[in-house]
Write a protein that holds these residues in place. Structure first.
Motif, PDB file in Angstrom:
ATOM      1  N   GLU A   6       3.209 -19.626  25.284  1.00 45.05           N
ATOM      2  CA  GLU A   6       3.745 -20.796  25.975  1.00 45.05           C
ATOM      3  C   GLU A   6       2.969 -22.052  25.578  1.00 45.05           C
ATOM      4  O   GLU A   6       3.550 -23.120  25.367  1.00 45.05           O
ATOM      5  CB  GLU A   6       3.677 -20.592  27.498  1.00 45.05           C
ATOM      6  CG  GLU A   6       4.599 -19.523  28.035  1.00 45.05           C
ATOM      7  CD  GLU A   6       6.065 -19.910  27.998  1.00 45.05           C
ATOM      8  OE1 GLU A   6       6.398 -20.970  27.446  1.00 45.05           O
ATOM      9  OE2 GLU A   6       6.886 -19.130  28.496  1.00 45.05           O
ATOM     10  N   LEU A  56      10.327 -26.240  32.138  1.00 45.87           N
ATOM     11  CA  LEU A  56       9.592 -24.981  32.181  1.00 45.87           C
ATOM     12  C   LEU A  56       8.394 -25.079  33.116  1.00 45.87           C
ATOM     13  O   LEU A  56       8.128 -24.165  33.904  1.00 45.87           O
ATOM     14  CB  LEU A  56       9.114 -24.596  30.779  1.00 45.87           C
ATOM     15  CG  LEU A  56      10.094 -23.807  29.922  1.00 45.87           C
ATOM     16  CD1 LEU A  56       9.614 -23.749  28.480  1.00 45.87           C
ATOM     17  CD2 LEU A  56      10.252 -22.400  30.460  1.00 45.87           C
ATOM     18  N   ARG A 199      13.802 -21.882  28.915  1.00 47.54           N
ATOM     19  CA  ARG A 199      13.227 -21.270  27.715  1.00 47.54           C
ATOM     20  C   ARG A 199      14.254 -21.223  26.584  1.00 47.54           C
ATOM     21  O   ARG A 199      13.935 -21.488  25.431  1.00 47.54           O
ATOM     22  CB  ARG A 199      12.732 -19.857  28.015  1.00 47.54           C
ATOM     23  CG  ARG A 199      11.365 -19.807  28.671  1.00 47.54           C
ATOM     24  CD  ARG A 199      10.751 -18.427  28.512  1.00 47.54           C
ATOM     25  NE  ARG A 199       9.414 -18.389  29.084  1.00 47.54           N
ATOM     26  CZ  ARG A 199       9.035 -17.597  30.070  1.00 47.54           C
ATOM     27  NH1 ARG A 199       9.916 -16.777  30.616  1.00 47.54           N
ATOM     28  NH2 ARG A 199       7.802 -17.601  30.526  1.00 47.54           N
ATOM     29  N   ASN A 203      13.761 -23.058  23.117  1.00 48.36           N
ATOM     30  CA  ASN A 203      13.728 -22.291  21.872  1.00 48.36           C
ATOM     31  C   ASN A 203      14.772 -22.776  20.873  1.00 48.36           C
ATOM     32  O   ASN A 203      14.521 -22.823  19.665  1.00 48.36           O
ATOM     33  CB  ASN A 203      13.927 -20.812  22.171  1.00 48.36           C
ATOM     34  CG  ASN A 203      12.752 -20.221  22.934  1.00 48.36           C
ATOM     35  OD1 ASN A 203      11.665 -20.790  22.944  1.00 48.36           O
ATOM     36  ND2 ASN A 203      12.978 -19.090  23.581  1.00 48.36           N
TER      37      ASN A 203
END
Length: 248
Positions: A6, A56, A199, A203
């Motif tokens: 992360e 996040l 996420r 990504n």
């Protein structure tokens, strides 16, 4: 996903911000023909990437807290179920009812619910396309444990002889615990959704081929290198900025 990974994603975004700042400082010299690495495109990409990092950072604490609360709530369950079954064994309930309750209790605790198959039985199962190991494996998911816990409570409720004096073993207390476990499990699942979505978006923004942050950063480096030369102070400014790909 590990904390280190992360941190690595966030480092990519932070280094991209530095890259954009350096390119902005080159002024009119920075004028690539590739629209995807113009300052306007890079600025928009950085803003989107930073937003996903912020999303996040917002979603992660709620998820971690929900997971921790679920773990704490479920931790005493196996020992409690053992006490419940021992209490049931001490009653005058029929052996058939007791056996059924014990089978469900084993599922809650993650114990194997069937006798280990003989080699002959394994052979027969293999011929039928069945996996002997999978057939006797434990069912330990939180959803399954909750489902089996409810089944056990229903069985206990139907047994007049099961009437323990211990409050924590009584059907009413078990029902209250079941509702609490179900709520905590639902909360953990619910908090996972925004985290997973954030996420996924992060990504895609960072690692999509050609248009992702990593590929565009490498193109920017190549352009600056062609613009000023490999030994130029401008290229040395950005050549050390690392952009790593991570398994996602």
């Amino acid at each position: 996903m590990s904390k280190k990974t992360e941190t690595g994603h966030a480092k990519n975004v932070a280094n991209f911000a530095k890259l954009v700042s350096f390119c902005t400082g080159y002024g009119a010299d920075y004028n690539p023909s590739n629209i995807s690495i113009t300052l306007k495109a890079l600025t928009i990409l950085y803003a989107d990437a930073q937003n996903t990092v912020n999303d996040l950072n917002t979603a992660l604490p709620a998820y971690n807290n929900a997971i921790a609360a679920r773990e704490i709530a479920f931790k005493p369950l196996s020992k409690l179920i053992t006490r419940v079954i021992n209490g049931l064994k001490a009653t005058g309930a029929s052996p058939e009812v007791k056996d059924k309750a014990i089978t469900i209790a084993r599922k809650i605790q993650g114990r194997k619910t069937s006798i280990k198959p003989t080699e002959e039985k394994k052979q027969k199962m293999s011929e039928q396309g069945k996996d002997a190991k999978k057939s006797s494996s434990s069912r330990l998911s939180f959803d399954n444990r909750i489902d089996n816990f409810e089944k056990l409570i229903n069985i206990l409720s139907s047994i007049p002889q099961y009437n323990p004096n211990e409050t924590e073993l009584q059907v009413m207390s078990l029902t209250k615990l079941f509702e609490d476990l179900r709520a905590k499990n639902s909360n953990a699942t619910a908090t996972e959704i925004p985290l997973s979505n954030a996420r996924l978006k992060r990504n895609n923004l960072l690692y999509t081929s050609e248009e992702g942050l990593i590929d565009r950063a490498l193109k920017v480096k190549a352009y600056v290198k062609s613009l000023y030369g490999a030994s130029s102070p401008q290229y040395r400014q950005i050549s050390g900025l690392e952009f790593k790909r991570y398994k996602i």
